[in-house]
Design a protein around this motif. Structure first.
Motif, PDB file in Angstrom:
ATOM      1  N   SER A 110      16.170 -37.009   0.364  1.00 38.79           N
ATOM      2  CA  SER A 110      17.565 -36.792   0.760  1.00 38.79           C
ATOM      3  C   SER A 110      18.352 -38.088   0.873  1.00 38.79           C
ATOM      4  CB  SER A 110      17.626 -36.048   2.095  1.00 38.79           C
ATOM      5  OG  SER A 110      17.199 -36.863   3.172  1.00 38.79           O
ATOM      6  N   ARG A 111      17.689 -39.226   0.801  1.00 44.54           N
ATOM      7  CA  ARG A 111      18.415 -40.487   0.952  1.00 44.54           C
ATOM      8  C   ARG A 111      19.003 -40.988  -0.373  1.00 44.54           C
ATOM      9  NH1 ARG A 111      12.999 -44.148   1.960  1.00 44.54           N
ATOM     10  NH2 ARG A 111      12.547 -44.683  -0.217  1.00 44.54           N
ATOM     11  N   TYR A 112      18.650 -40.343  -1.483  1.00 50.17           N
ATOM     12  CA  TYR A 112      19.148 -40.780  -2.785  1.00 50.17           C
ATOM     13  C   TYR A 112      20.522 -40.164  -3.072  1.00 50.17           C
ATOM     14  CZ  TYR A 112      14.405 -42.462  -3.660  1.00 50.17           C
ATOM     15  OH  TYR A 112      13.208 -43.120  -3.574  1.00 50.17           O
TER      16      TYR A 112
ATOM     17  N   ASP B 212       4.963 -35.229   2.293  1.00 53.82           N
ATOM     18  CA  ASP B 212       6.335 -35.125   2.782  1.00 53.82           C
ATOM     19  C   ASP B 212       7.314 -35.758   1.782  1.00 53.82           C
ATOM     20  OD1 ASP B 212       8.720 -35.143   4.201  1.00 53.82           O
ATOM     21  OD2 ASP B 212       7.780 -35.697   6.095  1.00 53.82           O
TER      22      ASP B 212
ATOM     23  N   LEU C 159      15.936 -35.465  10.012  1.00 45.55           N
ATOM     24  CA  LEU C 159      14.485 -35.580   9.865  1.00 45.55           C
ATOM     25  C   LEU C 159      13.732 -35.143  11.113  1.00 45.55           C
ATOM     26  CD1 LEU C 159      14.209 -39.005   7.995  1.00 45.55           C
ATOM     27  CD2 LEU C 159      14.285 -36.710   7.042  1.00 45.55           C
TER      28      LEU C 159
ATOM     29  N   TYR D 138      21.141 -37.080   3.102  1.00 44.01           N
ATOM     30  CA  TYR D 138      20.471 -37.101   4.400  1.00 44.01           C
ATOM     31  C   TYR D 138      20.485 -35.743   5.109  1.00 44.01           C
ATOM     32  CZ  TYR D 138      21.221 -42.077   3.621  1.00 44.01           C
ATOM     33  OH  TYR D 138      21.258 -43.320   3.066  1.00 44.01           O
TER      34      TYR D 138
ATOM     35  N   THR E 197      10.763 -35.229   2.243  1.00 45.72           N
ATOM     36  CA  THR E 197      12.075 -35.120   2.867  1.00 45.72           C
ATOM     37  C   THR E 197      12.916 -36.363   2.596  1.00 45.72           C
ATOM     38  OG1 THR E 197      10.869 -33.988   4.655  1.00 45.72           O
ATOM     39  CG2 THR E 197      13.209 -34.353   4.977  1.00 45.72           C
ATOM     40  N   TYR E 198      12.272 -37.483   2.357  1.00 44.56           N
ATOM     41  CA  TYR E 198      13.014 -38.726   2.115  1.00 44.56           C
ATOM     42  C   TYR E 198      13.809 -38.671   0.807  1.00 44.56           C
ATOM     43  CZ  TYR E 198       9.498 -40.238  -1.326  1.00 44.56           C
ATOM     44  OH  TYR E 198       8.677 -40.333  -2.434  1.00 44.56           O
TER      45      TYR E 198
ATOM     46  N   ARG F 138      11.674 -30.660   7.640  1.00 43.70           N
ATOM     47  CA  ARG F 138      10.734 -31.394   6.802  1.00 43.70           C
ATOM     48  C   ARG F 138      10.362 -30.528   5.600  1.00 43.70           C
ATOM     49  NH1 ARG F 138       9.769 -36.975   7.710  1.00 43.70           N
ATOM     50  NH2 ARG F 138      10.213 -37.333   9.914  1.00 43.70           N
TER      51      ARG F 138
END
Length: 260
Positions: free
Chosen positions: A219-221, A214, A153, A150, A216-217, A157
Motif C-alpha cells: 500500500s505504500r507504492y 505479509d 497497518l 496506505y 500489506t506494505y 493485514r
C-alpha cells in the motif's frame, strides 16, 4: 437465447442498492474463466482429501464469483486493477513451473504492487457481506480511490501464499478459529485460487498460520509505480476445505484415522 440474469441488492463496496453485476473472484483474466461448482461448508464436513463431494453444489458456468457489485464498482475496479492482478497471477504460475512446484528462494515479481493489493481487497469485499463495507469505510475509500496510498497497518493485514497442491479453490468470509492448545483466537477471511491464496485479518488479530507472507506494505507504492519486488512466499497445501487449514494430505488422513 437465454436472458441475462437480473439480481438486485446492496453493492458490497459502495453500499448502493440496485442492480448487481457478476464479479469474478478472482478476475476472469486471472485464469477464472472456466465452469466450476460452489459447495457449502455443510456439504464438506466429512469429505476427505481424496474423496469426491457427493453434493451437487451450485454450478457456476461463468467461473468462481457472485452477484456482489454494482456496475460502477465492478467496471471501475476491473479497469483500475484487473490487468495488474492478472499479470501477478501469471508470474506466480511461471514461478511454480520453473521451480518444479517447489520454489525455495527469493524471486522477483515485476508488478504494480498497489494495484495488486487493491484488487485483493476488492475480492475480500465480494466474499463478505455488505455489512463489512459499512464497518470499514476507510477500506472502501482505499479501493474506490485508485491513487490513494496506505492503509491502517494496526487494523488491516493482507497475507499471501503459493498453492502448488490441494483443492482447486477455497473461499471463506470472516470467521473465527480457536487454537485449543494456545487459547489463541484468529479472525480472518480467505480466498484461495491458483496460484495464490490470500488471507485478510482485521483488528490486530494474528493470521491463522505464521508462515503466511505479509504484503500489506504494497500500500505504500504509487498507483503508477511499477517495481521489481523480491518475495519468498510459503508453499501451503489446501487439501482441507476449511479456510486457514494448511495440513498436508498425510496429516489429514493420519488425524482422521486416529479419531475413528
Amino acid at each position: 437465447m437465454s436472458r441475462r440474469r437480473k439480481v438486485y441488492g446492496k453493492c458490497h463496496i459502495c453500499g448502493i442498492v440496485g442492480k448487481l453485476t457478476f464479479e469474478h473472484i478472482p478476475p476472469r483474466s486471472a485464469f477464472n474463466d472456466h465452469p466450476t461448482v460452489l459447495y457449502r461448508v455443510f456439504d464438506l464436513l466429512n469429505v476427505g482429501p481424496d474423496d469426491e463431494v457427493k453434493s451437487k453444489g451450485q454450478p457456476m458456468p461463468k467461473g468462481m464469483g457472485g452477484y456482489t457489485l454494482c456496475p460502477r464498482c465492478n467496471n471501475n475496479t476491473g479497469a483500475w486493477y484487473g490487468k495488474a492482478f492478472a499479470d501477478w497471477c501469471r508470474q506466480g504460475f511461471q514461478l511454480l513451473s520453473k521451480a518444479g512446484g517447489k520454489p525455495t528462494l527469493y524471486y522477483p515479481f515485476w508488478i504494480f504492487p498497489l494495484r495488486v493489493l487493491k484488487q485483493i481487497i476488492t475480492m475480500f469485499f465480494s466474499v463478505n457481506n455488505p455489512d463489512f463495507a459499512e464497518r470499514n469505510s476507510e477500506l472502501v475509500s482505499f479501493v474506490l480511490n485508485p491513487k490513494r496510498k496506505y492503509i491502517n497497518l494496526e487494523k488491516y493485514r493482507i497475507f499471501v501464499y503459493l498453492n502448488p497442491e490441494g483443492r482447486w479453490a477455497r473461499i471463506g468470509g470472516f470467521q473465527g478459529k480457536l487454537n485449543f492448545l494456545t487459547k489463541t483466537i484468529y479472525i480472518f477471511s480467505e480466498i484461495k485460487f491458483p496460484p495464490f491464496g490470500y488471507v485478510m485479518t482485521i483488528d490486530n488479530y494474528s493470521p491463522p498460520d505464521l508462515r503466511l507472507y505479509d504484503i500489506t506494505y504494497f500500500s505504500r507504492y504509487d498507483y503508477n509505480e511499477f517495481r521489481d519486488v523480491y518475495l519468498k512466499l510459503p508453499l501451503l497445501p489446501t487439501y482441507s476445505w476449511f479456510p486457514g487449514d494448511y495440513r498436508t494430505k498425510k496429516e489429514i488422513i493420519q488425524q482422521r484415522e486416529e479419531h475413528l
